[in-house]
Write a protein that holds these residues in place. Structure first.
Motif, PDB file in Angstrom:
ATOM      1  N   PRO A  82       0.785  -1.192   0.008  1.00 52.98           N
ATOM      2  CA  PRO A  82      -0.127   0.101  -0.084  1.00 52.98           C
ATOM      3  C   PRO A  82       0.713   1.309  -0.100  1.00 52.98           C
ATOM      4  CG  PRO A  82      -0.796  -1.716   1.520  1.00 52.98           C
ATOM      5  CD  PRO A  82       0.512  -2.199   1.143  1.00 52.98           C
ATOM      6  N   GLY A  83       0.268   2.378  -0.884  1.00 54.85           N
ATOM      7  CA  GLY A  83       1.295   3.574  -0.871  1.00 54.85           C
ATOM      8  C   GLY A  83       2.444   3.352  -1.692  1.00 54.85           C
ATOM      9  N   THR A  84       2.715   2.410  -2.383  1.00 58.97           N
ATOM     10  CA  THR A  84       3.839   2.462  -3.193  1.00 58.97           C
ATOM     11  C   THR A  84       3.456   1.642  -4.511  1.00 58.97           C
ATOM     12  OG1 THR A  84       4.397  -0.067  -2.474  1.00 58.97           O
ATOM     13  CG2 THR A  84       5.513   1.667  -1.348  1.00 58.97           C
ATOM     14  N   ARG A  85       4.330   1.947  -5.687  1.00 59.13           N
ATOM     15  CA  ARG A  85       4.162   1.703  -6.990  1.00 59.13           C
ATOM     16  C   ARG A  85       2.691   2.071  -7.546  1.00 59.13           C
ATOM     17  NH1 ARG A  85       5.537  -4.511  -7.284  1.00 59.13           N
ATOM     18  NH2 ARG A  85       4.227  -4.582  -5.104  1.00 59.13           N
ATOM     19  N   VAL A  86       1.936   1.107  -8.050  1.00 59.26           N
ATOM     20  CA  VAL A  86       0.477   1.390  -8.404  1.00 59.26           C
ATOM     21  C   VAL A  86      -0.591   1.306  -7.328  1.00 59.26           C
ATOM     22  CG1 VAL A  86       0.933   0.948 -10.918  1.00 59.26           C
ATOM     23  CG2 VAL A  86       0.087  -0.769  -9.249  1.00 59.26           C
ATOM     24  N   PHE A  87      -0.120   0.955  -6.170  1.00 56.69           N
ATOM     25  CA  PHE A  87      -1.145   0.779  -5.155  1.00 56.69           C
ATOM     26  C   PHE A  87      -1.748   2.170  -4.411  1.00 56.69           C
ATOM     27  CE2 PHE A  87       0.792  -3.335  -5.625  1.00 56.69           C
ATOM     28  CZ  PHE A  87      -0.259  -4.176  -5.686  1.00 56.69           C
ATOM     29  N   GLY A  88      -2.779   2.188  -4.188  1.00 54.52           N
ATOM     30  CA  GLY A  88      -3.361   2.983  -2.994  1.00 54.52           C
ATOM     31  C   GLY A  88      -3.416   2.392  -1.582  1.00 54.52           C
ATOM     32  N   PRO A  89      -4.304   2.693  -0.801  1.00 56.12           N
ATOM     33  CA  PRO A  89      -4.346   2.024   0.431  1.00 56.12           C
ATOM     34  C   PRO A  89      -5.028   0.587   0.312  1.00 56.12           C
ATOM     35  CG  PRO A  89      -6.041   3.538  -0.034  1.00 56.12           C
ATOM     36  CD  PRO A  89      -5.247   3.851  -1.118  1.00 56.12           C
ATOM     37  N   GLY A  90      -5.930   0.179  -0.790  1.00 57.77           N
ATOM     38  CA  GLY A  90      -6.062  -1.058  -1.066  1.00 57.77           C
ATOM     39  C   GLY A  90      -7.238  -1.510   0.189  1.00 57.77           C
ATOM     40  N   GLY A  91      -7.228  -2.958   0.157  1.00 56.63           N
ATOM     41  CA  GLY A  91      -8.220  -3.531   1.319  1.00 56.63           C
ATOM     42  C   GLY A  91      -8.164  -4.855   1.137  1.00 56.63           C
ATOM     43  N   THR A  92      -8.685  -5.625   2.068  1.00 54.67           N
ATOM     44  CA  THR A  92      -8.568  -6.836   2.255  1.00 54.67           C
ATOM     45  C   THR A  92      -9.878  -7.739   1.601  1.00 54.67           C
ATOM     46  OG1 THR A  92      -9.692  -6.958   4.448  1.00 54.67           O
ATOM     47  CG2 THR A  92      -7.401  -6.610   4.480  1.00 54.67           C
ATOM     48  N   VAL A  93      -9.927  -8.902   1.673  1.00 57.27           N
ATOM     49  CA  VAL A  93     -11.147  -9.701   1.011  1.00 57.27           C
ATOM     50  C   VAL A  93     -12.193  -9.317   2.134  1.00 57.27           C
ATOM     51  CG1 VAL A  93     -12.016 -12.170   1.047  1.00 57.27           C
ATOM     52  CG2 VAL A  93      -9.785 -11.510   0.114  1.00 57.27           C
ATOM     53  N   GLU A  94     -12.186  -9.149   3.290  1.00 56.52           N
ATOM     54  CA  GLU A  94     -12.899  -8.784   4.341  1.00 56.52           C
ATOM     55  C   GLU A  94     -13.698  -7.424   4.102  1.00 56.52           C
ATOM     56  OE1 GLU A  94     -10.790 -12.193   5.536  1.00 56.52           O
ATOM     57  OE2 GLU A  94     -10.059 -10.066   5.312  1.00 56.52           O
ATOM     58  N   ASP A  95     -12.907  -6.346   3.566  1.00 58.52           N
ATOM     59  CA  ASP A  95     -13.162  -5.217   3.237  1.00 58.52           C
ATOM     60  C   ASP A  95     -14.177  -5.095   2.020  1.00 58.52           C
ATOM     61  OD1 ASP A  95     -11.664  -3.857   5.244  1.00 58.52           O
ATOM     62  OD2 ASP A  95     -10.097  -3.713   4.109  1.00 58.52           O
ATOM     63  N   LEU A  96     -13.970  -5.925   1.232  1.00 58.93           N
ATOM     64  CA  LEU A  96     -14.713  -5.718  -0.048  1.00 58.93           C
ATOM     65  C   LEU A  96     -16.400  -5.718   0.333  1.00 58.93           C
ATOM     66  CD1 LEU A  96     -14.487  -5.285  -3.315  1.00 58.93           C
ATOM     67  CD2 LEU A  96     -13.953  -7.515  -3.479  1.00 58.93           C
ATOM     68  N   PRO A  97     -16.812  -6.913   0.751  1.00 61.67           N
ATOM     69  CA  PRO A  97     -18.425  -7.135   0.988  1.00 61.67           C
ATOM     70  C   PRO A  97     -18.674  -5.763   1.975  1.00 61.67           C
ATOM     71  CG  PRO A  97     -17.159  -9.098   1.524  1.00 61.67           C
ATOM     72  CD  PRO A  97     -15.819  -8.057   1.391  1.00 61.67           C
ATOM     73  N   ARG A  98     -18.098  -5.274   2.669  1.00 58.08           N
ATOM     74  CA  ARG A  98     -18.476  -4.424   3.618  1.00 58.08           C
ATOM     75  C   ARG A  98     -18.610  -3.028   2.508  1.00 58.08           C
ATOM     76  NH1 ARG A  98     -15.388  -0.550   5.752  1.00 58.08           N
ATOM     77  NH2 ARG A  98     -13.411  -1.642   5.738  1.00 58.08           N
ATOM     78  N   TRP A  99     -17.641  -2.727   1.730  1.00 61.69           N
ATOM     79  CA  TRP A  99     -17.763  -1.613   0.735  1.00 61.69           C
ATOM     80  C   TRP A  99     -19.024  -1.878  -0.070  1.00 61.69           C
ATOM     81  CZ3 TRP A  99     -12.056  -2.054  -1.341  1.00 61.69           C
ATOM     82  CH2 TRP A  99     -11.353  -1.659  -0.238  1.00 61.69           C
ATOM     83  N   LEU A 100     -19.531  -2.985  -0.415  1.00 63.45           N
ATOM     84  CA  LEU A 100     -20.415  -3.253  -1.293  1.00 63.45           C
ATOM     85  C   LEU A 100     -21.678  -2.804  -0.497  1.00 63.45           C
ATOM     86  CD1 LEU A 100     -19.381  -6.400  -3.080  1.00 63.45           C
ATOM     87  CD2 LEU A 100     -19.467  -4.247  -4.396  1.00 63.45           C
ATOM     88  N   SER A 101     -21.765  -3.434   0.524  1.00 56.66           N
ATOM     89  CA  SER A 101     -23.047  -3.473   1.484  1.00 56.66           C
ATOM     90  C   SER A 101     -23.163  -1.713   1.827  1.00 56.66           C
ATOM     91  CB  SER A 101     -22.874  -4.093   2.692  1.00 56.66           C
ATOM     92  OG  SER A 101     -24.219  -3.872   3.466  1.00 56.66           O
ATOM     93  N   ALA A 102     -22.102  -1.208   2.160  1.00 58.96           N
ATOM     94  CA  ALA A 102     -22.501   0.184   2.616  1.00 58.96           C
ATOM     95  C   ALA A 102     -22.938   0.916   1.208  1.00 58.96           C
ATOM     96  CB  ALA A 102     -21.096   0.847   3.085  1.00 58.96           C
ATOM     97  N   ALA A 103     -22.460   0.598   0.237  1.00 62.21           N
ATOM     98  CA  ALA A 103     -22.779   1.262  -1.040  1.00 62.21           C
ATOM     99  C   ALA A 103     -24.256   1.150  -1.417  1.00 62.21           C
ATOM    100  CB  ALA A 103     -21.997   1.234  -2.000  1.00 62.21           C
ATOM    101  N   GLY A 104     -25.084   0.142  -0.768  1.00 55.33           N
ATOM    102  CA  GLY A 104     -26.336  -0.345  -1.028  1.00 55.33           C
ATOM    103  C   GLY A 104     -26.319  -1.310  -2.342  1.00 55.33           C
ATOM    104  N   LEU A 105     -25.170  -2.072  -2.411  1.00 61.21           N
ATOM    105  CA  LEU A 105     -25.338  -3.210  -3.266  1.00 61.21           C
ATOM    106  C   LEU A 105     -25.415  -4.512  -2.896  1.00 61.21           C
ATOM    107  CD1 LEU A 105     -22.260  -1.869  -5.441  1.00 61.21           C
ATOM    108  CD2 LEU A 105     -24.746  -1.868  -6.136  1.00 61.21           C
ATOM    109  N   THR A 106     -25.921  -5.464  -3.472  1.00 60.12           N
ATOM    110  CA  THR A 106     -26.280  -6.767  -2.954  1.00 60.12           C
ATOM    111  C   THR A 106     -25.207  -7.808  -3.640  1.00 60.12           C
ATOM    112  OG1 THR A 106     -28.419  -6.288  -2.515  1.00 60.12           O
ATOM    113  CG2 THR A 106     -27.760  -8.749  -2.696  1.00 60.12           C
ATOM    114  N   GLN A 107     -24.191  -7.950  -2.425  1.00 59.53           N
ATOM    115  CA  GLN A 107     -23.277  -9.040  -3.315  1.00 59.53           C
ATOM    116  C   GLN A 107     -23.770 -10.248  -3.761  1.00 59.53           C
ATOM    117  OE1 GLN A 107     -19.832  -9.900  -0.870  1.00 59.53           O
ATOM    118  NE2 GLN A 107     -20.063 -11.860  -1.066  1.00 59.53           N
ATOM    119  N   THR A 108     -23.505 -10.889  -4.951  1.00 58.72           N
ATOM    120  CA  THR A 108     -23.927 -12.052  -5.613  1.00 58.72           C
ATOM    121  C   THR A 108     -22.967 -12.955  -5.778  1.00 58.72           C
ATOM    122  OG1 THR A 108     -23.907 -11.281  -7.715  1.00 58.72           O
ATOM    123  CG2 THR A 108     -25.917 -10.947  -6.556  1.00 58.72           C
ATOM    124  N   HIS A 109     -21.702 -12.864  -5.731  1.00 59.75           N
ATOM    125  CA  HIS A 109     -20.551 -13.798  -6.014  1.00 59.75           C
ATOM    126  C   HIS A 109     -19.281 -13.023  -5.236  1.00 59.75           C
ATOM    127  CE1 HIS A 109     -18.256 -16.937  -7.834  1.00 59.75           C
ATOM    128  NE2 HIS A 109     -17.400 -16.144  -8.344  1.00 59.75           N
TER     129      HIS A 109
END
Length: 222
Positions: free
Chosen positions: A181-208
């Motif tokens: 994170p913070g080097t080369r092409v990476f921003g802060p990034g996230g973990t596998v656990e972050d992704l469903p949380r981001w989707l849910s917080a945005a009002g999206l329903t994860q299907t896969h």
């Protein structure tokens, strides 16, 4: 997590993709067989779900709206038939990646793709106007990945889908070595656990959600 100013992250990404890294990345990702080898050897992940997920483009009805952001060198264009009449918006922060994408579109005989140089956290489309949003290999580069997911949700019509892939931070030795994170092409990034949380917080329903090494392949609907 590394806290890097957003403008610094965007400038670093643009410089990287406009330079030698972007040329190598485009060369390795365009042929699926080479992309799979690179993914397995360097990243320790399976790239097949990435290439297979592009079939969703060919399944869209006439008149559907697609956003491909960041579009990179236009790898996903291969799934877009010349016979399809879609509104296809290809957006990328890098001018040279966009030029590569334009060349790829011409080589495939695709004249209906709209190219936009811009930030995937600010898509120039109206609310609820997109049927399919392709978010391939971009969220880990962006300064505010959760904001980018909210922007995806804003764009999608009710019932619209996002299909994406992200490189994740994680505890494995390989991830600690290559995901910086913070080097080369990476921003802060996230973990596998972050992704469903981001989707849910945005009002999206994860299907896969499918994980292979540092790769997270996901789908969600509005």
């Amino acid at each position: 997590m590394t806290n890097v100013p957003a403008d610094d992250t965007r400038a670093r990404n643009r410089a990287s993709f406009d330079g030698a890294f972007g040329r190598v990345y485009s060369f390795l990702m365009e042929p699926p067989w080479l992309g799979r080898i690179m993914a397995a050897v360097y990243w320790g992940g399976d790239a097949r779900p990435f290439y297979e997920s592009m079939r969703a483009i060919g399944e869209l009805p006439e008149g559907a709206v697609v956003v491909d952001a960041p579009c990179g060198a236009g790898v996903a264009f291969a799934a877009h038939s010349q016979r399809q009449r879609l509104r296809y918006l290809a957006l990328d922060l890098s001018p040279l990646m966009l030029e590569r994408a334009r060349r790829r579109a011409r080589s495939l005989g695709l004249d209906q793709i709209e190219f936009v140089e811009g930030d995937a956290e600010r898509i120039p489309l109206e609310n609820g106007s997109v049927d399919l949003f392709l978010s391939y290999w971009g969220l880990h580069c962006m300064p505010h990945p959760e904001a980018a997911v909210r922007e995806i949700a804003r764009c999608l019509r009710r019932g619209g889908r996002v299909i994406g892939a992200m490189i994740c931070r994680g505890p494995s030795l390989r991830q600690r070595l290559v995901v910086r994170p913070g080097t080369r092409v990476f921003g802060p990034g996230g973990t596998v656990e972050d992704l469903p949380r981001w989707l849910s917080a945005a009002g999206l329903t994860q299907t896969h959600l499918e994980v292979s090494g540092p790769f997270a392949y996901f789908e969600a609907s509005a």
